[in-house]
Write a protein that holds these residues in place. Structure first.
Motif, PDB file in Angstrom:
ATOM      1  N   LEU A  33      -9.153  21.255  63.792  1.00  0.00           N
ATOM      2  CA  LEU A  33     -10.278  20.579  63.135  1.00  0.00           C
ATOM      3  C   LEU A  33     -11.185  21.563  62.392  1.00  0.00           C
ATOM      4  CD1 LEU A  33     -11.342  17.881  65.773  1.00  0.00           C
ATOM      5  CD2 LEU A  33      -9.917  17.592  63.724  1.00  0.00           C
ATOM      6  N   ALA A  34     -10.680  22.739  62.076  1.00  0.00           N
ATOM      7  CA  ALA A  34     -11.495  23.763  61.407  1.00  0.00           C
ATOM      8  C   ALA A  34     -12.041  23.277  60.067  1.00  0.00           C
ATOM      9  CB  ALA A  34     -10.688  25.040  61.231  1.00  0.00           C
ATOM     10  N   LYS A  35     -11.229  22.581  59.278  1.00  0.00           N
ATOM     11  CA  LYS A  35     -11.710  22.068  57.986  1.00  0.00           C
ATOM     12  C   LYS A  35     -12.812  21.025  58.198  1.00  0.00           C
ATOM     13  CE  LYS A  35      -7.240  22.409  55.665  1.00  0.00           C
ATOM     14  NZ  LYS A  35      -6.181  21.569  55.071  1.00  0.00           N
ATOM     15  N   LEU A  36     -12.607  20.169  59.182  1.00  0.00           N
ATOM     16  CA  LEU A  36     -13.610  19.145  59.480  1.00  0.00           C
ATOM     17  C   LEU A  36     -14.920  19.792  59.912  1.00  0.00           C
ATOM     18  CD1 LEU A  36     -14.421  16.161  59.921  1.00  0.00           C
ATOM     19  CD2 LEU A  36     -13.542  16.398  62.255  1.00  0.00           C
ATOM     20  N   ALA A  37     -14.850  20.832  60.703  1.00  0.00           N
ATOM     21  CA  ALA A  37     -16.063  21.495  61.204  1.00  0.00           C
ATOM     22  C   ALA A  37     -16.957  21.975  60.064  1.00  0.00           C
ATOM     23  CB  ALA A  37     -15.689  22.659  62.111  1.00  0.00           C
ATOM     24  N   LYS A  38     -16.353  22.323  58.942  1.00  0.00           N
ATOM     25  CA  LYS A  38     -17.126  22.833  57.806  1.00  0.00           C
ATOM     26  C   LYS A  38     -17.943  21.746  57.100  1.00  0.00           C
ATOM     27  CE  LYS A  38     -13.991  26.631  56.903  1.00  0.00           C
ATOM     28  NZ  LYS A  38     -13.022  27.213  55.983  1.00  0.00           N
ATOM     29  N   ILE A  39     -17.518  20.487  57.215  1.00  0.00           N
ATOM     30  CA  ILE A  39     -18.222  19.406  56.505  1.00  0.00           C
ATOM     31  C   ILE A  39     -18.857  18.379  57.436  1.00  0.00           C
ATOM     32  CG2 ILE A  39     -16.735  19.655  54.475  1.00  0.00           C
ATOM     33  CD1 ILE A  39     -15.422  16.927  55.363  1.00  0.00           C
ATOM     34  N   VAL A  67     -10.786   6.013  58.368  1.00  0.00           N
ATOM     35  CA  VAL A  67     -11.771   6.675  57.506  1.00  0.00           C
ATOM     36  C   VAL A  67     -12.217   5.721  56.403  1.00  0.00           C
ATOM     37  CG1 VAL A  67      -9.999   7.770  56.062  1.00  0.00           C
ATOM     38  CG2 VAL A  67     -12.255   8.758  56.171  1.00  0.00           C
ATOM     39  N   ASN A  68     -13.528   5.698  56.160  1.00  0.00           N
ATOM     40  CA  ASN A  68     -14.111   4.846  55.118  1.00  0.00           C
ATOM     41  C   ASN A  68     -15.396   5.473  54.610  1.00  0.00           C
ATOM     42  OD1 ASN A  68     -12.569   2.326  54.803  1.00  0.00           O
ATOM     43  ND2 ASN A  68     -13.000   2.094  56.986  1.00  0.00           N
ATOM     44  N   TYR A  69     -15.736   5.123  53.373  1.00  0.00           N
ATOM     45  CA  TYR A  69     -17.056   5.489  52.874  1.00  0.00           C
ATOM     46  C   TYR A  69     -18.089   4.674  53.634  1.00  0.00           C
ATOM     47  CZ  TYR A  69     -15.087   8.181  49.069  1.00  0.00           C
ATOM     48  OH  TYR A  69     -14.431   9.135  48.342  1.00  0.00           O
ATOM     49  N   GLY A  70     -19.221   5.295  53.930  1.00  0.00           N
ATOM     50  CA  GLY A  70     -20.291   4.610  54.641  1.00  0.00           C
ATOM     51  C   GLY A  70     -20.985   3.600  53.752  1.00  0.00           C
ATOM     52  N   SER A 104     -17.080  13.613  48.400  1.00  0.00           N
ATOM     53  CA  SER A 104     -16.082  14.064  47.422  1.00  0.00           C
ATOM     54  C   SER A 104     -14.663  13.690  47.843  1.00  0.00           C
ATOM     55  CB  SER A 104     -16.172  15.584  47.257  1.00  0.00           C
ATOM     56  OG  SER A 104     -15.717  16.223  48.443  1.00  0.00           O
ATOM     57  N   LEU A 105     -13.750  13.788  46.899  1.00  0.00           N
ATOM     58  CA  LEU A 105     -12.338  13.561  47.195  1.00  0.00           C
ATOM     59  C   LEU A 105     -11.845  14.568  48.226  1.00  0.00           C
ATOM     60  CD1 LEU A 105      -9.584  12.246  46.779  1.00  0.00           C
ATOM     61  CD2 LEU A 105      -9.272  13.699  44.755  1.00  0.00           C
ATOM     62  N   ASP A 106     -12.256  15.809  48.109  1.00  0.00           N
ATOM     63  CA  ASP A 106     -11.844  16.822  49.079  1.00  0.00           C
ATOM     64  C   ASP A 106     -12.306  16.450  50.489  1.00  0.00           C
ATOM     65  OD1 ASP A 106     -10.479  18.404  47.266  1.00  0.00           O
ATOM     66  OD2 ASP A 106     -12.190  19.724  46.888  1.00  0.00           O
ATOM     67  N   ALA A 107     -13.529  15.948  50.604  1.00  0.00           N
ATOM     68  CA  ALA A 107     -14.039  15.524  51.910  1.00  0.00           C
ATOM     69  C   ALA A 107     -13.231  14.348  52.453  1.00  0.00           C
ATOM     70  CB  ALA A 107     -15.515  15.163  51.822  1.00  0.00           C
ATOM     71  N   MET A 108     -12.891  13.407  51.579  1.00  0.00           N
ATOM     72  CA  MET A 108     -12.094  12.259  52.011  1.00  0.00           C
ATOM     73  C   MET A 108     -10.729  12.728  52.521  1.00  0.00           C
ATOM     74  SD  MET A 108     -11.789   9.079  52.655  1.00  0.00           S
ATOM     75  CE  MET A 108     -12.951   7.999  51.845  1.00  0.00           C
TER      76      MET A 108
END
Length: 136
Positions: free
Chosen positions: A25-31, A56-59, A94-98
């Motif tokens: 979850l290293a990538k997730l930890a950054k955002i 996963v969904n946009y809030g 962002s798309l990267d975050a999604m």
């Protein structure tokens, strides 16, 4: 000795900690803004006839959310139901975050399966454990 029973709150925390400890979850930890286990409707899980779902969904107002649920039969009511496990949120839209959040859903699904299968007696009905001689 009776087995330890987990609640949905404990299951979410255990799966998240297992995935986090793996480094996956290293990538997730950054955002990530936060992760929060469901504690309003805490239920003891006594059956393993359920799936852990991470969606996963946009809030509605901001950010991206992962909502985690159990779907199936998880208690002695023997009714198929849906039960909240927890939420993970980022403020990034962002798309990267999604993509990161979507990947995290897969990672958490994997580790939920690993955790439950490694602790299957803790999610097995008492009657079955007694019949199999695994409940004292």
């Amino acid at each position: 000795m009776p087995v330890k029973r987990y609640t949905n709150t404990e299951l979410f925390n255990a799966v998240y900690q297992m995935a986090e400890a793996s480094g996956e979850l290293a990538k997730l930890a950054k955002i990530e803004d936060y992760h929060l286990a469901e504690d309003y409707e805490s239920t003891i899980l006594t059956r393993y006839d359920f799936d852990c779902l991470f969606q996963v969904n946009y809030g509605g107002s901001e950010g991206i959310y992962i909502d985690a649920y159990l779907h199936g039969i998880f208690d002695e009511s023997k009714e198929s139901k849906r039960l909240k496990l927890g939420t993970i949120k980022t403020l990034d839209t962002s798309l990267d975050a999604m993509k990161i959040m979507g990947e995290a859903c897969g990672i958490l699904t994997h580790f939920s399966s690993q955790f439950i299968n490694s602790n299957i007696d803790n999610f097995t009905p008492e009657a079955d454990l007694r019949r199999w001689g695994r409940w004292e």
